[in-house]
Write an enzyme that holds these catalytic residues in place. Structure first.
Site, PDB file in Angstrom:
ATOM      1  N   SER A 113       5.019  15.833  58.632  1.00 47.14           N
ATOM      2  CA  SER A 113       6.247  15.139  58.211  1.00 47.14           C
ATOM      3  C   SER A 113       7.033  15.924  57.171  1.00 47.14           C
ATOM      4  CB  SER A 113       5.907  13.751  57.661  1.00 47.14           C
ATOM      5  OG  SER A 113       5.042  13.862  56.536  1.00 47.14           O
TER       6      SER A 113
ATOM      7  N   ASP B 219       0.837  -1.195   0.000  1.00 46.27           N
ATOM      8  CA  ASP B 219       0.000   0.000   0.000  1.00 46.27           C
ATOM      9  C   ASP B 219       0.876   1.251   0.000  1.00 46.27           C
ATOM     10  OD1 ASP B 219      -2.225  -1.592   0.122  1.00 46.27           O
ATOM     11  OD2 ASP B 219      -2.475  -1.405   2.294  1.00 46.27           O
TER      12      ASP B 219
ATOM     13  N   LYS C 256       5.373  16.901  53.926  1.00 46.55           N
ATOM     14  CA  LYS C 256       4.799  16.619  52.601  1.00 46.55           C
ATOM     15  C   LYS C 256       4.636  17.886  51.778  1.00 46.55           C
ATOM     16  CE  LYS C 256       1.063  14.760  54.216  1.00 46.55           C
ATOM     17  NZ  LYS C 256       1.390  14.920  55.650  1.00 46.55           N
ATOM     18  N   SER C 257       4.155  18.946  52.375  1.00 46.31           N
ATOM     19  CA  SER C 257       3.892  20.176  51.615  1.00 46.31           C
ATOM     20  C   SER C 257       5.179  20.763  51.041  1.00 46.31           C
ATOM     21  CB  SER C 257       3.176  21.204  52.488  1.00 46.31           C
ATOM     22  OG  SER C 257       3.966  21.531  53.627  1.00 46.31           O
ATOM     23  N   THR C 258       6.298  20.588  51.756  1.00 52.91           N
ATOM     24  CA  THR C 258       7.581  21.074  51.248  1.00 52.91           C
ATOM     25  C   THR C 258       7.997  20.284  50.007  1.00 52.91           C
ATOM     26  OG1 THR C 258       8.310  21.810  53.436  1.00 52.91           O
ATOM     27  CG2 THR C 258      10.020  21.406  51.788  1.00 52.91           C
TER      28      THR C 258
END
Length: 526
Positions: free
Chosen positions: A318, A139, A320-322
């Protein structure tokens, strides 16, 4: 003189001779009346015997030949590039690029492969007709190996070899989904009943077609697979139609695939990979292999590319946000379940509506929205109420996480979810990272932010102990040091995950390249 050779298959039995040849030559723009004229002129043979009756019904296993009368070739050679793998006085083996039609036809305005071969190998034009040297076809948008005859004797020999299934042809195809590990498709093919430019699986009036395939590799998300395909017959669009009939259309196939699958590649991902036959003059075994071209490899490379959503969790306080903030600064898309819940609890939010439905206005502020302090105090008094509220709210977080992952195609994303383990969401992410801070240090830091020992104890009681979360983690981010050290470890986490994904993709491509360049046959590999 050009001659076509075909074998009568099971699906062809009982068909008229003129109808059979008209179906074979329809793409050439040859009408039934023209076929009937050739038959009447004695140009058709059945098992070597001339047949001049167009209405002759076909019998199983017959060998049919047709020697049409074409006007002298009007082909003007084209000096475009040509990748030649082998050439001698009898034949040329070419690695055809996509977007090139093999031979002239009424619907084709641009130069074809025949025009280009005629420039590089003028002997081609010693053969008559509009498709000199053509013994099989690919093709237009299929890439890969094709052999063309440069002499009339080679053309007759190769045509017979293809008709007798003495030529080994194998393709590579990228298909949607994950087919069975191997299979054989025996579905007769014919013109689509309403769209004449397409082929279709048909119950009556079609031509026998057999396709064998083996699964070589599947993408980790199971959205696509690489298969090797051997065709035992050479029907128009055979692989494309058969794989679509299995529910696994080719990526990029604008004709036989759904719109989503068609949009996943710039063309149908089909490549003629291997070609093996006996030389028409010397009978020497000829074996050729052509790895896929760049556009095929680019689609495959994208499929090898893995994405990872890092689930970030840890005890309250702990850090986490950082870690989340560092990821955002590095350009990583971030999901924050606390933000999702805050929006859900706002006036008019889905979470507020759910709580009102179950508890009336007990936790609703006068101006609308959830009174979070009131709700937290109530949860502290009743474990059963807390579990009920979590049962109602956690599905909102799960749904929002699904939407986030669907919306982002980046290699690495991060989902910060404090109750990821407790809410049973670990299965919704790819890698689990736990931010760890020793309890005594963590409690001191929380008290420095105004938390009472009682509040700390209450929230800790709502979560799993840290050591239980650590036991599930693939990554631990230590936060027992300074803020700068935590930020450095957060950056290292993102870099390590990026490196893991890149390494996996590179290994995947290396393994596939080795297959492409060192092929066996499907019989040997079975």
């Amino acid at each position: 003189m050009q001659e076509y050779v075909e074998k009568v298959g099971v699906a062809d039995v009982g068909q008229r001779l003129d109808v059979f040849w008209q179906a074979c030559l329809e793409e050439e723009g040859v009408g039934r009346s023209r076929v009937q004229a050739w038959i009447k002129d004695g140009r058709a043979r059945i098992n070597g015997q001339v047949c001049t009756k167009a209405s002759t019904r076909l019998m199983p296993g017959q060998t049919l030949t047709l020697a049409p009368e074409y006007i002298d070739s009007s082909i003007v050679p084209d000096d475009g590039p040509l990748e030649v793998l082998f050439a001698d006085d009898d034949l040329v083996v070419i690695n055809k690029t996509p977007a090139m039609t093999v031979h002239p036809a009424p619907s084709v305005a641009e130069p074809t492969l025949v025009h280009r071969v005629a420039h590089h190998f003028p002997a081609l034009l010693s053969q008559s007709g509009e498709r000199p040297g053509v013994v099989h076809r690919l093709d237009k948008d299929t890439s890969g190996l094709i052999v063309m005859a440069l002499s009339e004797s080679a053309r007759l020999n190769l045509t017979q070899a293809f008709a007798s299934r003495e030529v080994y042809k194998e393709y590579l195809a990228l298909v949607a989904g994950v087919p069975d590990s191997s299979g054989t498709v025996n579905l007769a093919l014919g013109r689509h009943p309403s769209i004449k430019t397409r082929m279709a699986v048909v119950e009556r009036g079609g031509r026998a077609a057999e396709t064998r395939y083996e699964l070589l590799w599947s993408a980790s998300d199971r959205s696509a697979s690489l298969v090797r395909v051997r065709i035992m017959t050479g029907r128009t669009h055979q692989i494309r139609v058969h794989m679509a009939a299995l529910g696994h259309p080719l990526l990029g196939d604008a004709v036989y695939a759904d719109k989503t699958t068609a949009a996943r590649a710039p063309r149908q991902m089909l490549h003629a990979w291997q070609l093996r036959f006996e030389h028409p003059r010397s009978a020497e075994p000829m074996e050729f292999c052509a790895p896929p071209p760049d556009d095929f490899l680019q689609v495959l490379r994208e499929l090898c590319r893995e994405r990872a959503c890092i689930g970030l969790t840890g005890a309250v306080g702990s850090g986490k946000s950082t870690v989340r903030a560092v990821a955002e600064d590095m350009g990583v898309p971030v999901f924050c379940s606390d933000r999702v819940v805050a929006e859900a609890y706002a006036r008019g939010g889905e979470g507020c509506a759910i709580l009102e439905h179950h508890f009336g206005s007990r936790f609703t502020q006068p101006g609308g929205g959830v009174d979070k302090d009131l709700l937290r105090d109530a949860l502290a008094e009743s474990d059963s109420l807390r579990r009920e509220v979590e049962r109602l709210v956690h599905p909102l977080v799960r749904h929002a996480l699904h939407a986030f992952r669907t919306a982002h195609d980046e290699d690495v994303t991060l989902a910060e979810i404090p109750l990821l383990c407790e809410a049973g969401l670990a299965g919704e992410i790819d890698l689990l990272a736990v931010v760890y801070c020793p309890d005594s240090l963590r409690h001191d830091r929380l008290q420095g932010r105004g938390w009472s020992p009682e509040r700390i104890a209450m929230v800790d009681a709502w979560q799993w102990p840290q050591d239980r979360k650590l036991g599930m983690a693939q990554f631990v981010v230590d936060n027992s040091g300074s803020l700068e050290e935590l930020e450095s470890r957060a950056r290292a986490l993102i870099r390590v995950v990026h490196g893991m994904l890149l390494g996996h993709a590179e290994r995947c491509m290396e393994e596939l390249q080795d297959i492409f360049e060192n092929p066996d046959t499907m019989e040997e590999g079975s």
